[in-house]
Every structure is written in structure tokens, then in C-alpha cells.
Design a protein around this motif. Sequence first.
Motif, PDB file in Angstrom:
ATOM      1  N   TYR A 119       0.832  -1.205   0.000  1.00 49.93           N
ATOM      2  CA  TYR A 119       0.000   0.000   0.000  1.00 49.93           C
ATOM      3  C   TYR A 119       0.868   1.256   0.000  1.00 49.93           C
ATOM      4  CZ  TYR A 119      -3.085   3.672   1.680  1.00 49.93           C
ATOM      5  OH  TYR A 119      -3.761   4.859   1.824  1.00 49.93           O
ATOM      6  N   GLU A 120       1.815   1.316   0.894  1.00 50.65           N
ATOM      7  CA  GLU A 120       2.658   2.512   1.024  1.00 50.65           C
ATOM      8  C   GLU A 120       3.545   2.744  -0.195  1.00 50.65           C
ATOM      9  OE1 GLU A 120       2.731   5.010   3.203  1.00 50.65           O
ATOM     10  OE2 GLU A 120       1.065   4.156   4.327  1.00 50.65           O
TER      11      GLU A 120
ATOM     12  N   ASN B  23       2.741   1.637  -3.192  1.00 48.44           N
ATOM     13  CA  ASN B  23       1.850   1.622  -4.351  1.00 48.44           C
ATOM     14  C   ASN B  23       2.281   0.551  -5.364  1.00 48.44           C
ATOM     15  OD1 ASN B  23      -0.465   2.540  -5.704  1.00 48.44           O
ATOM     16  ND2 ASN B  23       0.757   3.869  -7.027  1.00 48.44           N
TER      17      ASN B  23
END
Length: 181
Positions: free
Chosen positions: A73-74, A76
Amino acid sequence: MIFDEYTIKSLVRPVPDFPKAGVTFRDITPLYRSPKAMRMVADSLIQRYVESPVTHIGAIDARGFLLGAVIAYELNKPLILFRKVGKLPGDTLKDTYATEYSKAELEIQSDSFAGGEQVLLLDDLIATGGTFLAAARLVKQLGASVYEAAAIIDLPDLGGSRKMQDADIPTYSLCAFADNE
């Protein structure tokens, strides 16, 4: 936030004789209960890989999923799951490996990579290296490459990080525990 190895190590609970006699299990659940420690772990890994050529995050069943989802998530990046056999639908590839106390199989969906990807493999710890080595073989079988295999903990006395390095898989861990720690 500054990384503090002592904080991380102090939150990893040794559980003797689990899951069988002679094995000391390193329980990371106390670490996950500490928002400060979890942020330290995640931020350290994010900083390490934010400008790397990593294209995909490969999270290993099951504790690797916790960290893998946050890092994917962080950064991407797509998250690819390496699961125990029978947990993934569709066409899969599998690989058999030995752990410190049993044999197991790992699988991945056969359409996870198109070829040429740089994969960061994540799990909670490096023990005998069997799971990481199986994941790396599956990555290679699908035409991708392992950029690095990373974990919160290395247990170097079990020889996994050495086996991985001997197989040309770069490894990284935030801390290590000797047998007597």
C-alpha cells in the motif's frame, strides 16, 4: 521515527518448545500490538525500498501478509500472495520445501507475473529459509526475479539466510536472534 532494534527485539516473545520440543518460536504478536513498534518496522522497510526497482510485493502465508499489505500500500505496488496449498483459486504453481519441523508446500497463481518483474519477498522471519527459497523458485518459474527477501527477524543459527545468500537471493532483516537469546 528512528528505528530502534532494542524496542523491536524486546517485543518479540520467545516461546520454548512450540510447536514441538526443541523449537523456540519467536512470537511477533506483541510487536503488532504496539503501534510505535509497528510503525518503526513499516517505516524502516518503506524507506529501504521506496526508491528501489521493486515492482511487486510478494507476501508469504500467513504472517507475511500483515507486513506485505502495509508495504504494498505505502509503495503503491501490486501485492502477490504466496499461500499454503489449496488456498488459492484458479491455475496455480506449487513448490515443496522443508521447515525446521516439517515439510510443506507453497503455491502462487500462475498469472501473478508476466515476466521481468522485480519482486520483494516479505515474511515475519527467516528461519531455515525453506519458505523463502520455495517462493523464490516460484517467482523464477514465472519469469520474474527476486529483488530481495526481507523479514523482521533473522534466526541465523538455523542457516536460512546463509542458504538464501548461497542461492543468490539477497536478504535483509531488521534484527537477529541467536539461539541463546
